[in-house]
Design an enzyme around this catalytic site. Structure first.
Site, PDB file in Angstrom:
ATOM      1  CE1 TYR A   1       0.699   1.442   4.328  1.00 51.97           C
ATOM      2  CE2 TYR A   1       0.608  -0.947   4.539  1.00 51.97           C
ATOM      3  CZ  TYR A   1       0.964   0.292   5.050  1.00 51.97           C
ATOM      4  OH  TYR A   1       1.581   0.381   6.269  1.00 51.97           O
ATOM      5  CB  CYS A   2       1.197   4.316  -1.580  1.00 56.29           C
ATOM      6  SG  CYS A   2      -0.267   4.596  -2.617  1.00 56.29           S
ATOM      7  CG  PHE A   3      -1.117   9.004   2.291  1.00 55.17           C
ATOM      8  CD1 PHE A   3      -1.011   8.810   3.663  1.00 55.17           C
ATOM      9  CD2 PHE A   3      -1.964   9.996   1.834  1.00 55.17           C
ATOM     10  CE1 PHE A   3      -1.728   9.596   4.558  1.00 55.17           C
ATOM     11  CE2 PHE A   3      -2.691  10.790   2.712  1.00 55.17           C
ATOM     12  CZ  PHE A   3      -2.566  10.591   4.074  1.00 55.17           C
TER      13      PHE A   3
END
EC number: 2.9.1.3
Length: 370
Positions: free
Chosen positions: A94-96
């Protein structure tokens, strides 16, 4: 290929391994347990791309990002992601916000390493909001009872003995008093909140509907309790734990001298560890000098210095009882007596450790109202 997921409860209930592709500075500000930070960009690279985005727009920023993360740098990062994916085939990345960064990592893994690896839809922000909602919902839907008592009665031991208790001090890595700092640092505020929420989530999934908490102030060291929980703690019923004065002195001697010294020695080695322990204990007393008053502080400080010298010389910890006795009788006990009086109408039970545990277990089973 496994699909991307938005099943946030499953991720935390099953402790699913996750790869966090945010920059290190973002990760340090708040993350989840069982997560490894394998960023797409370093802090410096992220800052440059962010500046470019503000000045020249998204397309220019994406082009700059591809130039910054290219060649050998790109190869090494893909290798790290591939190693994680192979080691944790059940995991996610995941990222932000679950957007461009995690999509790029997915694409590069697929194109360069032949690995299809799913991402968390909505990313860190969605999971964080889910955990915040978890805590809010629990405070609205569940019953809570607090464990209070004078310093050294063993409230933390009661919490540890109950399957429906939330260990606020454990999550904060702090004992919750002026002397509560541990040998290792406290977590970031967001990490503390996330750990607490995951604990709540897992206990509720196991059927817990009545929680036990230690009666804490808003701050546990530097960690602030969630607002809804702290507000509830001003009205929750209170169980008062009792123990003999001698038993309390021995417990404080164990927790704040013997065990704390051992923690520092384990982290820093015998010589440096003892020096750090002595400095921490001395500073903890100095932190309450205004509340103690100058004369009382000087007397207790002298007793503490004498005890530390005796301990360092290998002659045991017995002299520490002198300042502990003084601190309890002249500072902590009067303060807690006032607090108990102010909360008297909320006290539903009082007794020693075994009686309190029996009562709280009956509450958990629904045999009595807590």
């Amino acid at each position: 290929m496994r699909a991307d997921t938005a099943d946030y409860p499953q991720l935390f209930l099953e402790d699913v391994p996750m790869m966090d592709t945010r920059a290190p500075v973002e990760f340090a500000g708040g993350a989840f347990p069982n997560v490894l930070n394998l960023p797409l960009m370093t802090d410096s690279e992220r800052q440059k791309v962010g500046t470019c985005y503000k000045q020249h727009g998204q397309r220019a920023a994406i082009e700059l990002g591809h130039r910054l993360v290219s060649g050998r740098t790109k190869e090494l990062r893909i290798q790290a992601w591939a190693d994680f994916a192979r080691a944790h085939p059940e995991g996610y990345l995941y990222c932000f916000r679950g957007g461009l960064r995690s999509q790029i990592v997915q694409q590069w893994l697929r194109d360069e390493a032949g690995i299809d690896y799913p991402r968390v839809t909505g990313g860190y922000k969605a999971m964080r909001n889910f955990l915040l909602d978890t805590t809010r919902q629990a405070t609205a839907q569940c019953a809570f009872v607090l464990v209070g008592g004078l310093t050294g009665t063993g409230k933390t031991e009661v919490i540890a003995a109950l399957g429906n208790a939330l260990d606020l001090e454990g999550h904060a890595n702090h004992r919750g008093s002026s002397f509560g700092k541990r040998a290792t640092p406290q977590p970031a505020q967001i990490d503390f909140e996330n750990r607490l929420a995951i604990d709540i989530l897992r206990k509720r999934a196991a059927g817990v509907g009545r929680f036990v908490l230690e009666d804490e102030s808003r701050l546990v060291g530097s960690c602030s309790l969630p607002l809804e929980l702290h507000q509830g703690m001003q009205r929750y019923p209170l169980v008062w734990l009792e123990d003999s004065f001698e038993g309390r002195v021995e417990r404080i001697l164990r927790d704040y001298v013997v065990d704390l010294c051992a923690e520092f020695v384990a982290v820093e080695g015998p010589q440096a560890g003892f020096a750090a322990f002595a400095a921490r204990l001395t500073q903890s007393l100095a932190n309450i000098v205004k509340r103690l008053g100058g004369e009382r502080y000087q007397r207790l400080s002298t007793l503490m210095a004498r005890a530390l010298a005796e301990q360092e010389a290998g002659r045991g910890v017995a002299l520490h009882r002198d300042w502990i006795v003084g601190l309890l009788r002249e500072y902590y006990d009067p303060m807690y007596a006032y607090q108990r009086e102010s909360k008297a109408e909320r006290i539903v039970f009082s007794g020693d450790r075994e009686a309190v545990l029996a009562y709280l277990r009956e509450c958990a089973a629904g045999a009595v109202d807590g």
